[in-house]
Design an enzyme around this catalytic site. Structure first.
Site, PDB file in Angstrom:
ATOM      1  N   SER A 204      -7.320   0.391   4.196  1.00 46.93           N
ATOM      2  CA  SER A 204      -5.938   0.774   3.925  1.00 46.93           C
ATOM      3  C   SER A 204      -5.115  -0.430   3.480  1.00 46.93           C
ATOM      4  O   SER A 204      -4.269  -0.322   2.592  1.00 46.93           O
ATOM      5  CB  SER A 204      -5.304   1.446   5.143  1.00 46.93           C
ATOM      6  OG  SER A 204      -5.177   0.531   6.192  1.00 46.93           O
ATOM      7  N   ARG A 208      -3.703  -0.115  -0.344  1.00 46.74           N
ATOM      8  CA  ARG A 208      -2.246   0.001  -0.469  1.00 46.74           C
ATOM      9  C   ARG A 208      -1.714  -1.046  -1.449  1.00 46.74           C
ATOM     10  O   ARG A 208      -0.963  -0.731  -2.360  1.00 46.74           O
ATOM     11  CB  ARG A 208      -1.581  -0.158   0.892  1.00 46.74           C
ATOM     12  CG  ARG A 208      -0.068   0.033   0.842  1.00 46.74           C
ATOM     13  CD  ARG A 208       0.630  -0.318   2.131  1.00 46.74           C
ATOM     14  NE  ARG A 208       0.125   0.467   3.238  1.00 46.74           N
ATOM     15  CZ  ARG A 208      -0.634  -0.021   4.212  1.00 46.74           C
ATOM     16  NH1 ARG A 208      -0.973  -1.292   4.198  1.00 46.74           N
ATOM     17  NH2 ARG A 208      -1.056   0.726   5.192  1.00 46.74           N
ATOM     18  N   ASN A 212      -0.366  -0.055  -5.306  1.00 47.64           N
ATOM     19  CA  ASN A 212       1.036  -0.283  -5.672  1.00 47.64           C
ATOM     20  C   ASN A 212       1.159  -1.245  -6.848  1.00 47.64           C
ATOM     21  O   ASN A 212       1.957  -1.011  -7.762  1.00 47.64           O
ATOM     22  CB  ASN A 212       1.806  -0.833  -4.471  1.00 47.64           C
ATOM     23  CG  ASN A 212       2.248   0.273  -3.545  1.00 47.64           C
ATOM     24  OD1 ASN A 212       3.187   1.016  -3.843  1.00 47.64           O
ATOM     25  ND2 ASN A 212       1.571   0.427  -2.424  1.00 47.64           N
TER      26      ASN A 212
END
Lengths: 281, 71
Positions: A204, A208, A212
């Site tokens: 994660s 992430r 992004n």
């Protein structure tokens, strides 16, 4: 007409693909220039991230040599604000004391922020300059390369496992896998669930940041394409101002995104390491 | 150093990706297990389901117990 549309569409796709292709050496596909095996190296990612790390070292070293007491100068003041901010984040979220955590958090925050910041440099500028010296592919934002974010998160994961074993003991760490979360009657399920939970932490963290930044880079590329479309028609008069406004708006918004992503990566690292430092699970 | 309270609110920063990352982790672990045991897609589906279940439980725990002290 159809031909020109095709070539225009092809050009657009080619433009985006070109900007999203790393400078790959070693085991790379000769046609797509993508990594084709384990021994492929993204040279641009390595060079840019190393240069940014070098920048941090040089700036820290030069600032450390001329530290002022009392009323510090502008840049020292700025650095002190960042250090105090990171120090406060560590004190708020990390239980106990470990002299490694605050420097690690500061390094992660500054390094990730600088790597993210490369996204704010105009997308065509550095690849264009590199093409003059014969470098055909250059992806300047290291955090848009999954290898970078995964490498960082796996390093953090290594530290999590190390401190978990150090604090809980090897027996305690194994017990965490055996009896958590459903108790002693579901040991096989507990082992799988805890393994999944542990594996999800680095995954994660990495996904992430990568997601992004990759999405942000893609939006910059799409905005840059507006200018390319304008050069082939009279739309130049209204598309170019539109491009400038959109680019500026996304750039300002993206300053928030890059800072937030660096902060989240740092703070979750502290929290995960804090969890590893507690004797419970 | 044992049971020191920590702001669980900080963990909420990652709540958006917990469910998806645990599901992906489950499928990944299942895929690797199937690859070595040559049992595709038995563990892929089983571990994927466990990842989804674990992710849901974790999100539920985080959202219903703001001061929760255990992972």
């Amino acid at each position: 007409m159809a031909g020109s549309e095709n070539s225009s569409g092809g050009g657009t796709v080619q433009y985006i693909q070109h900007h999203l292709t790393n400078l790959c050496i070693g085991d790379c596909d000769p046609v797509t220039h993508q990594a084709a095996g384990f021994w492929a190296l993204h040279l641009d990612t390595v060079i840019v991230s190393s240069l940014l790390a070098l920048l941090i070292i040089v700036v820290s070293w030069s600032l450390g040599r001329k530290l002022q007491t009392g009323a510090p100068s502008g840049f020292q003041n700025f650095v002190e604000i960042i250090i105090e901010f990171v120090d406060k984040s560590v004190k708020d979220t990390f239980p106990g004391h470990n002299p490694l955590i605050a420097p690690l958090a500061l390094t992660i925050f500054v390094w990730v922020w600088l790597m993210n910041f490369m996204d704010l440099i105009p997308v065509d500028l550095l690849p264009l300059l590199a093409s003059y010296v014969g470098v055909q592919y250059l992806k300047v934002v290291p955090t848009t390369d999954l290898n970078t974010t995964l490498a960082m998160s796996l390093t953090v994961f290594g530290l999590i496992v190390f401190y978990s074993i150090k604090m809980k003991g090897l027996g305690g760490y194994i017990k965490m896998f055996l009896f958590h979360p459903f108790g002693k009657f579901f040991i096989p399920v507990n082992v799988v669930m805890t393994a999944i939970e542990e594996l999800a932490k680095p995954l994660s963290l990495a996904l992430r940041l990568f997601g992004n930044m990759f999405a942000g880079e893609l939006v910059f590329l799409l905005i840059a394409l507006l200018g390319g479309a304008a050069t082939i028609g009279a739309g130049l008069l209204y598309i170019l101002p539109l491009q400038v406004i959109l680019d500026l708006a996304w750039l300002i918004f993206h300053i928030l995104v890059i800072s937030l992503q660096a902060f989240i990566f740092m703070v979750l690292t502290i929290v995960y390491l804090g969890m590893a430092h507690t004797t419970d699970h | 150093m044992g049971k020191t309270s920590r702001p669980a609110g900080v963990l909420l920063l990652g709540v958006g990706t917990i469910l998806s990352s645990m599901t992906i982790s489950g499928f990944l672990l299942g895929y690797v297990t199937d690859y070595f045991l040559d049992t595709m897609p038995l563990f892929l589906l089983g571990f994927g389901f466990l990842g989804l279940l674990g992710g849901t439980l974790k999100v539920y725990k985080l959202l219903t117990h703001p001061d929760f002290n255990k992972s």
